[in-house]
Design an enzyme around this catalytic site. Structure first.
Site, mmCIF file in Angstrom:
data_model
loop_
_atom_site.group_PDB
_atom_site.id
_atom_site.type_symbol
_atom_site.label_atom_id
_atom_site.label_comp_id
_atom_site.label_asym_id
_atom_site.label_seq_id
_atom_site.Cartn_x
_atom_site.Cartn_y
_atom_site.Cartn_z
ATOM 1 N N LYS A 104 -7.267 3.833 8.466
ATOM 2 C CA LYS A 104 -7.171 3.303 7.067
ATOM 3 C C LYS A 104 -5.868 4.096 6.420
ATOM 4 O O LYS A 104 -5.274 5.105 6.838
ATOM 5 C CB LYS A 104 -8.521 3.700 6.502
ATOM 6 C CG LYS A 104 -9.653 3.079 6.930
ATOM 7 C CD LYS A 104 -11.135 3.487 6.077
ATOM 8 C CE LYS A 104 -12.007 2.890 6.775
ATOM 9 N NZ LYS A 104 -13.278 3.579 6.013
ATOM 10 N N THR A 116 7.165 9.092 4.254
ATOM 11 C CA THR A 116 5.747 9.410 4.692
ATOM 12 C C THR A 116 5.491 9.802 6.173
ATOM 13 O O THR A 116 4.532 10.180 6.608
ATOM 14 C CB THR A 116 4.744 7.914 4.558
ATOM 15 O OG1 THR A 116 5.502 6.877 5.586
ATOM 16 C CG2 THR A 116 4.718 7.396 3.177
ATOM 17 N N GLY A 138 1.083 0.084 5.627
ATOM 18 C CA GLY A 138 2.309 0.074 6.697
ATOM 19 C C GLY A 138 1.856 0.577 8.126
ATOM 20 O O GLY A 138 2.034 -0.136 8.860
ATOM 21 N N GLU A 174 -2.084 6.108 -0.945
ATOM 22 C CA GLU A 174 -2.461 5.949 -2.391
ATOM 23 C C GLU A 174 -3.803 6.303 -2.878
ATOM 24 O O GLU A 174 -3.878 6.549 -3.978
ATOM 25 C CB GLU A 174 -2.239 4.415 -2.862
ATOM 26 C CG GLU A 174 -0.799 3.812 -2.662
ATOM 27 C CD GLU A 174 -0.563 2.284 -2.706
ATOM 28 O OE1 GLU A 174 -0.242 1.873 -3.735
ATOM 29 O OE2 GLU A 174 -1.123 1.974 -1.644
ATOM 30 N N GLY A 231 9.552 5.283 -3.503
ATOM 31 C CA GLY A 231 9.265 3.874 -3.939
ATOM 32 C C GLY A 231 8.159 3.665 -4.937
ATOM 33 O O GLY A 231 8.025 3.316 -5.914
#
Length: 699
Positions: free
Chosen positions: A658, A463, A504, A662, A234
Site C-alpha cells: 500500500k 522517496t 507511485g 502520505e 514536490g
C-alpha cells in the site's frame, strides 16, 4: 545473471542515488545549462483582480544583457491548455495576485532579475474578494470534490439521529492556507532543436508534462522529451504541470535559444498551488456506551476563478467509523485567489484533523478512553460503500501503538500533569489513506554480460523509487538487487503515471514485477548464451489496473503524541511522537521509515507552525518565503518513532503493498492538538497552535 538471495521484501537497502545527492552530482532541472542558454525571470501581478493596461519595457530592455521581454502582446500563442493555469501571457486578464504578467529574458540570471525590476506595468483594478467565510453568499455545492468523489453523501437521517443521541458534540475547525515549499523550487530548462522540444522539468510526472506541452503548443507528443531525473520534493505541487515548463518553452521558441527558468521562492505560493483553507463543522452523536449513531462532516472551502478545485476533506469520514446515519458534504466559493491544488495527503490531512479532534471531544464528553472509543466504532465493512475491506489494520495499530507509547499509564484528566512551568499532555488520533493505482508500462532487459536493466518512466521525488523498483525486479528475477540497473525519469522510457497519491510504487512496481517475471520465465526457457542484443520483456498493466476491485482498499495508522506547553510563553513542544501503520507489505524498511517519519514531521508543521492567510486589501499571501512560513527543524523533532504491523493483503498488487508517502501526516496534527488539550484543558479548534493563540487560555 547473479543468483544471490534477493534482498526482498522489506530489507533496508540503502538508496542507490544517495551518494549522488550528497556529493552534488545528481542533476536537477536547473542544473542543465545548454550552450547559449538564456535565463528568464517572471514578473507577477501586483493587483488582486483586473487587467494589464500597459507594459512599458524600454528601461528593462536597456539593462545590459537583457534579450527580450514577453507579455500578453508578443508571447507565442498557445492552444487551449489542458489546465487553465497554464494559459500564461495569453491575455490581459489578472485573475489573482501573483499571476505572471511578463517574462524578462537575459543572458544572465542577474540581468533578468534586474530587468524585471525595471518593467513599468499599469493596471486597471476590479473589486476583489479573497476572504472565505462559512456564510459567504457565493457558496455552492459542486458535483464532485477532488479525486472524483461525490461532493455530498447521505445515509440514514442524520438530523433525527443527532437529536435522539444521548451524547452529542458539535464543533467547527478551521485551517488557513498551507503551502508545499519543496526544497527544490519549480524550475525548467527548455531547448528547441530541429523541431523537437526537450524540457528538463521539476515535476512529479514527466509524461503528464509532455502531454500538457503537446496540447499547449499543438505538437505531436513524439516531438517532445521531458526529463525529470531528480526532483527535490514536490508534495503535490509538482503533480500537475506548472507554468515554468510552458514559460521556458515559450521563451526558447521566441528567442531561438535554450532558456532556463526557476521560480523565486517568494512567487511559489501564488503559482504552484496550495492547500485551500477549510472551515469544517463536525457533529457526532453516540449512545452512552460510545457507539456512534450519527456522523455529520460538512466542509466549506474555496477555489479560484480560474478553475474549480475542491479539497475532499469530508471524504475520510465516509471510511473511518461505523454509523447508521451519516452526512458528508462540501461547499465551495470561487474567490480572487490562486488556484488551490494537491498538497500532502489532500483531503485526508485536513479532513482527519477535524474528524479526529471531534472524536477526542466525544471521548471527553463520554468520559471514555479515546483509544477505546475508536475501537468500539470499528466497521465491519466500509461504511460509505458497504464493500468489505481488503484489510483493515486500524485496531491493531491502535493497540500496538498504545502498548509501545505507554498510553494506558497516563492520567486521563486534563491539565493535571506539570513539570516546572511545562504542562504535559498526551493525545491520539487515527489515520487513513486510500490505496490508489494507475496503469503503467515497463520493460526488463537481460544482457549477455549478465546485467539486468529495468526501464520505466517513474519519478523519484526523494522517496527512493530507484531502490525499491530494483528490489521488486530482483525478487521477480531471483537476482541480487545490486545487479539490477533502473532507468527512470524521462519520457523516452516506457510510459508511467506520476508520483502522487502515494500510488507511485504500487503502479510502477506492478508493471516492473510483471515485466521482470516475464523475463525470468523467458530466461528459464532459454538455453545457451543470450543473443547479442539480449532478451527484453515488456509489460502493460492496463487490464489489471482497469478492473474495479470488489474490496475497499485503504492504509491505516495510529498516531500518539506527548507534548509540553510552556505555561508562561505558550510555546508547544512535541516531546515524543509515535506512529504505527498498517500499509500492506513494507518493501524497504529503511525508505519506509523515512517516509513515515517525514510525514509526521510535516504533521508537526501543520499543527504548530504552518499557516498563511491572505491580505484582504492586496489579495496576496502574507507568508511567501521560509522566513515567514515556518516549517519544523531538527530541534522540533526530538523523538519520532515509526513502526508497522505485518499485513498480508492478497487483494492489492503482486507486491502486496500500500502507499506510504502520505499517511504519516494524516493523523499527526490531530494527535498533537488532542495532546495540547490534555495538557492545558483548553480546546483550540484552529491550526496552527501558535503561542499567541494559546496564551489567553494559560493566563
Amino acid at each position: 545473471m547473479t543468483t544471490q538471495a534477493p534482498q526482498f521484501p522489506g530489507a533496508p537497502v540503502v538508496r542507490r542515488e544517495a551518494r549522488d545527492k550528497v556529493t552534488g552530482t545528481a542533476r536537477y532541472a536547473a542544473d542543465h545549462t545548454p550552450a547559449g542558454c538564456l535565463y528568464a525571470w517572471t514578473v507577477p501581478a501586483t493587483i488582486a483582480a483586473g487587467r494589464v493596461t500597459a507594459v512599458r519595457a524600454v528601461d528593462a530592455l536597456a539593462v545590459p544583457g537583457v534579450h527580450s521581454v514577453l507579455t500578453h502582446d508578443n508571447a507565442p500563442r498557445l492552444q487551449e491548455p489542458d489546465d487553465p493555469i497554464l494559459a500564461v501571457l495569453q491575455d490581459d486578464r489578472v485573475p489573482h495576485h501573483g499571476m505572471p504578467v511578463a517574462l524578462v529574458i537575459a543572458d544572465s540570471l542577474e540581468a533578468a532579475r534586474t530587468g524585471a525590476g525595471e518593467l513599468h506595468i499599469e493596471y486597471e483594478s476590479d473589486p476583489h474578494d479573497v476572504t472565505l467565510t462559512e456564510d459567504h453568499p457565493g457558496l455552492y455545492t459542486p458535483e464532485e470534490a477532488n479525486g472524483g468523489f461525490p461532493a455530498v453523501r447521505n445515509r440514514g437521517d442524520v438530523e433525527r439521529a443527532l437529536a435522539a443521541s444521548p451524547v452529542q458534540t458539535d464543533a467547527t475547525y478551521r485551517m488557513d492556507a498551507l503551502h508545499n515549499h519543496p526544497m527544490e523550487p519549480h524550475a525548467a530548462t527548455a531547448v528547441w532543436a530541429d523541431g523537437h522540444l526537450t524540457v528538463h522539468d521539476s515535476s512529479q510526472g514527466s509524461d503528464k508534462v509532455r502531454g500538457s506541452l503537446a496540447q499547449a503548443f499543438g505538437l505531436d507528443p513524439e516531438r517532445i522529451t521531458v526529463v525529470s531525473e531528480h526532483v527535490g520534493g514536490g508534495f503535490g505541487s509538482k503533480g500537475t504541470t506548472r507554468p515554468q515548463g510552458i514559460l521556458a518553452a515559450m521563451a526558447a521558441r521566441h528567442t531561438g535559444h535554450p532558456v532556463k527558468l526557476v521560480f523565486p521562492r517568494a512567487q511559489l505560493a501564488e503559482v504552484v498551488g496550495h492547500r485551500a483553507p477549510t472551515i469544517q463543522r463536525v457533529r457526532l452523536g453516540a449512545d452512552l456506551d460510545g457507539v456512534l449513531t450519527a456522523v455529520s462532516h460538512e466542509v466549506v472551502t474555496q477555489t479560484s476563478t480560474v478553475k474549480e478545485f475542491v479539497e475532499q476533506a469530508a471524504v475520510p469520514a465516509r471510511v473511518m467509523y461505523a454509523s447508521p446515519n451519516s452526512r458528508t458534504g462540501h461547499r465551495v466559493v470561487a474567490l480572487d485567489v490562486p488556484s488551490p491544488s494537491w498538497m500532502r495527503a489532500p483531503g485526508e490531512a485536513s479532513g482527519m484533523y477535524a474528524l479526529e479532534s471531534a472524536m477526542d471531544e466525544l471521548a471527553s464528553a463520554l468520559g471514555l478512553d479515546p483509544v477505546e472509543l475508536r475501537l468500539r466504532n470499528e466497521p465491519a465493512t466500509e461504511p460509505d460503500s458497504g464493500r468489505p475491506f481488503s484489510s483493515r489494520g486500524l485496531a491493531a495499530c491502535l493497540r500496538d501503538g498504545a502498548a509501545r507509547f505507554g498510553w494506558h499509564d497516563r492520567d486521563p484528566r486534563p491539565a493535571t500533569r506539570r513539570e516546572g512551568r511545562w504542562l504535559i499532555g498526551t493525545g491520539v488520533a487515527s489515520a487513513t489513506y486510500p490505496v490508489l493505482v494507475s496503469r503503467s508500462t515497463a520493460s526488463a532487459h537481460a544482457a549477455p554480460d549478465g546485467s539486468l536493466t529495468i526501464r520505466v518512466n517513474a519519478t523519484d521525488i526523494g522517496t527512493g523509487a530507484r531502490t525499491v523498483l530494483a528490489q521488486i525486479a530482483a525478487d521477480a528475477l531471483g537476482a541480487d538487487p545490486a545487479a539490477v540497473h533502473v532507468d527512470i525519469g524521462s519520457t523516452d522510457l516506457p510510459t508511467a503515471p506520476l508520483a502522487g497519491g502515494s500510488s507511485g510504487t504500487a503502479s510502477w512496481g506492478w508493471a516492473v514485477h510483471k515485466a521482470a517475471a516475464d523475463l525470468a520465465a523467458r530466461l528459464a526457457g532459454h538455453s545457451g548464451p543470450l543473443p547479442a542484443d539480449g532478451i527484453t520483456a515488456t509489460a502493460d498493466t492496463e487490464q489489471e489496473t482497469g478492473e474495479e476491485s470488489p474490496y475497499a482498499r485503504h492504509a491505516f495508522g495510529a498516531h500518539f503524541a506527548d507534548t509540553a506547553v510552556d505555561s508562561v510563553t505558550g510555546e508547544v513542544r512535541v516531546r515524543r511522537l509515535l506512529g504505527v501503520y498498517a500499509a500492506g507489505r513494507i518493501l524497504n524498511a529503511r525508505t519506509a521509515r523515512s517516509q513515515f517519519t517525514g510525514g509526521m514531521v510535516m504533521g508537526i508543521g501543520m499543527a504548530l507552525t504552518e499557516g498563511c492567510g491572505i491580505d484582504p486589501v492586496f489579495g496576496d499571501f502574507t507568508a511567501k518565503d521560509l522566513a515567514s512560513y515556518h516549517v519544523p527543524v531538527c530541534a522540533d523533532t526530538a523523538d519520532i518513532q515509526a513502526h508497522w504491523i505485518e499485513e498480508d493483503d492478497r487483494h492489492l498488487n503482486p507486491m502486496g503493498s500500500k502507499g506510504i508517502g502520505e499517511i504519516g501526516i494524516v493523523g499527526t496534527a490531530a494527535a498533537i492538538g488532542n495532546a495540547v488539550r490534555h495538557a492545558t484543558g483548553a480546546r483550540l479548534r484552529e491550526l496552527p497552535l501558535t503561542p499567541d493563540t494559546l496564551l489567553p487560555y494559560l493566563l
